[in-house]
Scaffold this motif. Structure first.
Motif, PDB file in Angstrom:
ATOM      1  N   LEU A 165     -38.976  33.395  13.491  1.00 48.46           N
ATOM      2  CA  LEU A 165     -39.333  32.000  13.216  1.00 48.46           C
ATOM      3  C   LEU A 165     -39.593  31.184  14.483  1.00 48.46           C
ATOM      4  O   LEU A 165     -39.916  30.003  14.396  1.00 48.46           O
ATOM      5  CB  LEU A 165     -38.235  31.333  12.372  1.00 48.46           C
ATOM      6  N   GLY A 166     -39.453  31.804  15.646  1.00 50.02           N
ATOM      7  CA  GLY A 166     -39.821  31.148  16.904  1.00 50.02           C
ATOM      8  C   GLY A 166     -39.149  29.798  17.100  1.00 50.02           C
ATOM      9  O   GLY A 166     -39.803  28.827  17.478  1.00 50.02           O
ATOM     10  N   TYR A 167     -37.839  29.726  16.878  1.00 48.67           N
ATOM     11  CA  TYR A 167     -37.163  28.434  16.873  1.00 48.67           C
ATOM     12  C   TYR A 167     -37.094  27.781  18.252  1.00 48.67           C
ATOM     13  O   TYR A 167     -36.871  28.434  19.268  1.00 48.67           O
ATOM     14  CB  TYR A 167     -35.732  28.581  16.350  1.00 48.67           C
ATOM     15  N   SER A 168     -37.318  26.453  18.235  1.00 45.83           N
ATOM     16  CA  SER A 168     -36.987  25.599  19.371  1.00 45.83           C
ATOM     17  C   SER A 168     -36.472  24.288  18.777  1.00 45.83           C
ATOM     18  O   SER A 168     -36.221  24.215  17.562  1.00 45.83           O
ATOM     19  CB  SER A 168     -38.213  25.372  20.271  1.00 45.83           C
ATOM     20  N   TYR A 169     -36.305  23.276  19.593  1.00 46.94           N
ATOM     21  CA  TYR A 169     -35.724  22.018  19.116  1.00 46.94           C
ATOM     22  C   TYR A 169     -36.610  21.404  18.024  1.00 46.94           C
ATOM     23  O   TYR A 169     -37.763  21.045  18.278  1.00 46.94           O
ATOM     24  CB  TYR A 169     -35.560  21.061  20.299  1.00 46.94           C
ATOM     25  N   ARG A 170     -36.065  21.286  16.819  1.00 50.60           N
ATOM     26  CA  ARG A 170     -36.737  20.690  15.650  1.00 50.60           C
ATOM     27  C   ARG A 170     -38.104  21.317  15.384  1.00 50.60           C
ATOM     28  O   ARG A 170     -39.039  20.651  14.971  1.00 50.60           O
ATOM     29  CB  ARG A 170     -36.889  19.165  15.824  1.00 50.60           C
ATOM     30  N   HIS A 171     -38.208  22.625  15.585  1.00 54.55           N
ATOM     31  CA  HIS A 171     -39.500  23.287  15.412  1.00 54.55           C
ATOM     32  C   HIS A 171     -39.306  24.759  15.060  1.00 54.55           C
ATOM     33  O   HIS A 171     -38.387  25.412  15.542  1.00 54.55           O
ATOM     34  CB  HIS A 171     -40.310  23.187  16.714  1.00 54.55           C
ATOM     35  N   SER A 172     -40.206  25.252  14.184  1.00 57.75           N
ATOM     36  CA  SER A 172     -40.313  26.688  13.946  1.00 57.75           C
ATOM     37  C   SER A 172     -41.784  27.057  13.895  1.00 57.75           C
ATOM     38  O   SER A 172     -42.655  26.189  13.840  1.00 57.75           O
ATOM     39  CB  SER A 172     -39.645  27.080  12.618  1.00 57.75           C
ATOM     40  N   THR A 173     -42.054  28.368  13.895  1.00 64.25           N
ATOM     41  CA  THR A 173     -43.439  28.836  13.780  1.00 64.25           C
ATOM     42  C   THR A 173     -43.747  29.279  12.354  1.00 64.25           C
ATOM     43  O   THR A 173     -44.674  30.060  12.138  1.00 64.25           O
ATOM     44  CB  THR A 173     -43.698  30.000  14.760  1.00 64.25           C
ATOM     45  N   LEU A 174     -42.983  28.779  11.389  1.00 64.72           N
ATOM     46  CA  LEU A 174     -43.267  29.086   9.990  1.00 64.72           C
ATOM     47  C   LEU A 174     -44.712  28.682   9.692  1.00 64.72           C
ATOM     48  O   LEU A 174     -45.117  27.555   9.992  1.00 64.72           O
ATOM     49  CB  LEU A 174     -42.304  28.310   9.092  1.00 64.72           C
ATOM     50  N   PRO A 175     -45.508  29.574   9.100  1.00 64.57           N
ATOM     51  CA  PRO A 175     -46.930  29.269   8.909  1.00 64.57           C
ATOM     52  C   PRO A 175     -47.161  28.067   7.999  1.00 64.57           C
ATOM     53  O   PRO A 175     -46.374  27.792   7.084  1.00 64.57           O
ATOM     54  CB  PRO A 175     -47.473  30.545   8.252  1.00 64.57           C
ATOM     55  N   GLU A 176     -48.251  27.357   8.254  1.00 64.17           N
ATOM     56  CA  GLU A 176     -48.620  26.217   7.423  1.00 64.17           C
ATOM     57  C   GLU A 176     -48.859  26.694   5.983  1.00 64.17           C
ATOM     58  O   GLU A 176     -49.439  27.754   5.747  1.00 64.17           O
ATOM     59  CB  GLU A 176     -49.896  25.567   7.967  1.00 64.17           C
ATOM     60  N   GLY A 177     -48.398  25.897   5.025  1.00 62.89           N
ATOM     61  CA  GLY A 177     -48.591  26.248   3.626  1.00 62.89           C
ATOM     62  C   GLY A 177     -47.551  27.201   3.074  1.00 62.89           C
ATOM     63  O   GLY A 177     -47.516  27.454   1.867  1.00 62.89           O
ATOM     64  N   ALA A 178     -46.705  27.749   3.942  1.00 67.01           N
ATOM     65  CA  ALA A 178     -45.629  28.634   3.479  1.00 67.01           C
ATOM     66  C   ALA A 178     -44.475  27.795   2.913  1.00 67.01           C
ATOM     67  O   ALA A 178     -44.219  26.691   3.376  1.00 67.01           O
ATOM     68  CB  ALA A 178     -45.124  29.501   4.626  1.00 67.01           C
ATOM     69  N   VAL A 179     -43.797  28.328   1.901  1.00 66.62           N
ATOM     70  CA  VAL A 179     -42.684  27.622   1.266  1.00 66.62           C
ATOM     71  C   VAL A 179     -41.442  28.501   1.341  1.00 66.62           C
ATOM     72  O   VAL A 179     -41.468  29.660   0.903  1.00 66.62           O
ATOM     73  CB  VAL A 179     -43.004  27.293  -0.210  1.00 66.62           C
ATOM     74  N   VAL A 180     -40.360  27.953   1.888  1.00 64.71           N
ATOM     75  CA  VAL A 180     -39.087  28.678   1.972  1.00 64.71           C
ATOM     76  C   VAL A 180     -38.398  28.592   0.613  1.00 64.71           C
ATOM     77  O   VAL A 180     -38.046  27.507   0.152  1.00 64.71           O
ATOM     78  CB  VAL A 180     -38.181  28.066   3.061  1.00 64.71           C
ATOM     79  N   VAL A 181     -38.223  29.741  -0.050  1.00 64.65           N
ATOM     80  CA  VAL A 181     -37.601  29.725  -1.381  1.00 64.65           C
ATOM     81  C   VAL A 181     -36.109  30.039  -1.331  1.00 64.65           C
ATOM     82  O   VAL A 181     -35.363  29.694  -2.257  1.00 64.65           O
ATOM     83  CB  VAL A 181     -38.325  30.664  -2.363  1.00 64.65           C
ATOM     84  N   SER A 182     -35.641  30.685  -0.258  1.00 65.46           N
ATOM     85  CA  SER A 182     -34.195  30.875  -0.084  1.00 65.46           C
ATOM     86  C   SER A 182     -33.895  31.209   1.369  1.00 65.46           C
ATOM     87  O   SER A 182     -34.793  31.590   2.129  1.00 65.46           O
ATOM     88  CB  SER A 182     -33.652  31.981  -1.000  1.00 65.46           C
ATOM     89  N   ALA A 183     -32.619  31.051   1.737  1.00 67.70           N
ATOM     90  CA  ALA A 183     -32.197  31.362   3.102  1.00 67.70           C
ATOM     91  C   ALA A 183     -30.796  31.939   3.072  1.00 67.70           C
ATOM     92  O   ALA A 183     -29.976  31.575   2.223  1.00 67.70           O
ATOM     93  CB  ALA A 183     -32.238  30.112   3.983  1.00 67.70           C
ATOM     94  N   CYS A 184     -30.555  32.833   4.012  1.00 67.17           N
ATOM     95  CA  CYS A 184     -29.232  33.447   4.166  1.00 67.17           C
ATOM     96  C   CYS A 184     -28.571  32.837   5.403  1.00 67.17           C
ATOM     97  O   CYS A 184     -29.099  32.936   6.512  1.00 67.17           O
ATOM     98  CB  CYS A 184     -29.406  34.953   4.326  1.00 67.17           C
ATOM     99  N   PHE A 185     -27.414  32.183   5.191  1.00 66.24           N
ATOM    100  CA  PHE A 185     -26.669  31.545   6.275  1.00 66.24           C
ATOM    101  C   PHE A 185     -25.350  32.284   6.492  1.00 66.24           C
ATOM    102  O   PHE A 185     -24.697  32.692   5.526  1.00 66.24           O
ATOM    103  CB  PHE A 185     -26.343  30.087   5.929  1.00 66.24           C
TER     104      PHE A 185
END
Length: 297
Positions: A165-185
């Motif tokens: 996801l290429g995380y940095s401060y308040r940013h990811s590289t999640l592609p435009e138009g993609a929808v996160v339907v679940s996450a594992c924490f």
């Protein structure tokens, strides 16, 4: 542009007002507003939709300016079917993309999982946390994320690891138009009473410092390296500054307020005026943290 949409199992509405769904209570309508029944329903719609049609997901609408001309294409809102939390082992939760930070953190407390308390203070949903690397009180989503399930704009369903996801401060590289339907924490073992005490501390600090009972959008600008955005705004003389129906909060200068009848144009123009004054005063160029979407009227 006209846009044909396929049959769905959830609900889809044309020309749907978005102002009631965002914290600022301002802005235009979605060309189509889609609340999918499940991830497969979302996947089916996106795969059948004209590939040129824009797609955007919204959660609780807390960190968002919907421009007055509305949002073309399809706005996806993950409702109750996606507001779920399930413990998969002693320190790991799988959470639907529409789950609030309050539900995630309180479930973690009940399961004796520490490290997720900061989510209590972010007025958003899991999908937004993942996309924006949401954070508060010294912690960020990337500190707890293992992986996420995503429906891409093409309709393809994929699982992405934190590192993808290429995380940095308040940013990811999640592609435009993609929808996160679940996450594992994943957190760490903790005592429910101590976890609750930390959540209470965070809630009290937030209540004391932020204008929570106002029509606002949360933190307006990112903190520049070596600076606090609120302090730069204050030093530039912007505390209480007003433009149309919008105002810089006197309680916390990194918050903009809709005093009652502000348009989204008022709010955005006020933010740009604040950015101009800060640049003139300190030489620092503030970056928007609030997402601004849609068409200007």
């Amino acid at each position: 542009m006209s846009l044909a949409v396929p049959a769905v199992r959830g609900t889809i509405k044309p020309d749907a007002p978005l102002a009631p769904l965002v914290w600022f209570k301002a802005g235009g309508a979605a060309q189509w507003l889609f609340e999918p029944k499940d991830a497969q329903d979302l996947s089916d719609l996106l795969s059948a939709l004209d590939p040129a049609a824009p797609v955007m997901a919204i959660g609780l609408g807390s960190n968002l300016i919907i421009r007055d001309g509305g949002v073309p294409g399809v706005v996806v809102r993950l409702g109750k079917p996606f507001a779920t939390v399930e413990a998969v082992d002693a320190t790991t939760l799988v959470c639907g993309g529409g789950t609030s930070g309050i539900l995630v953190s309180s479930t973690a407390r009940d399961k004796g999982i520490a490290g997720l308390e900061f989510l209590r203070s972010i007025p958003g949903t899991v999908g937004g946390f993942v996309r924006m690397n949401g954070g508060a009180y010294g912690r960020e989503t990337c500190d707890i994320l293992v992986s996420c399930d995503v429906v891409l704009r093409s309709g393809e369903r994929v699982t992405l690891s934190k590192d993808e996801l290429g995380y940095s401060y308040r940013h990811s590289t999640l592609p435009e138009g993609a929808v996160v339907v679940s996450a594992c924490f994943r957190g760490v073992p903790g005592e429910p009473a101590a976890i609750q005490a930390e959540m209470d501390r965070i809630a009290a600090a937030r209540e004391a410092s932020q204008p929570l009972r106002s029509k606002t959008g949360g933190s307006t600008f990112k903190n520049p390296d070596g600076h606090k955005a609120w302090a730069l705004v204050d030093e530039a003389g912007c505390r209480g500054l007003q433009l149309g129906g919008a105002q810089v909060s006197e309680k916390h200068t990194n918050f903009l307020l809709n005093l009652g009848d502000a348009t989204s144009a008022d709010i955005e123009a006020l933010g740009e005026e604040v950015r101009r004054r800060v640049k003139d005063k300190s030489g620092v160029e503030l970056e928007w943290e609030i997402q601004r979407v849609g068409v200007r009227k």
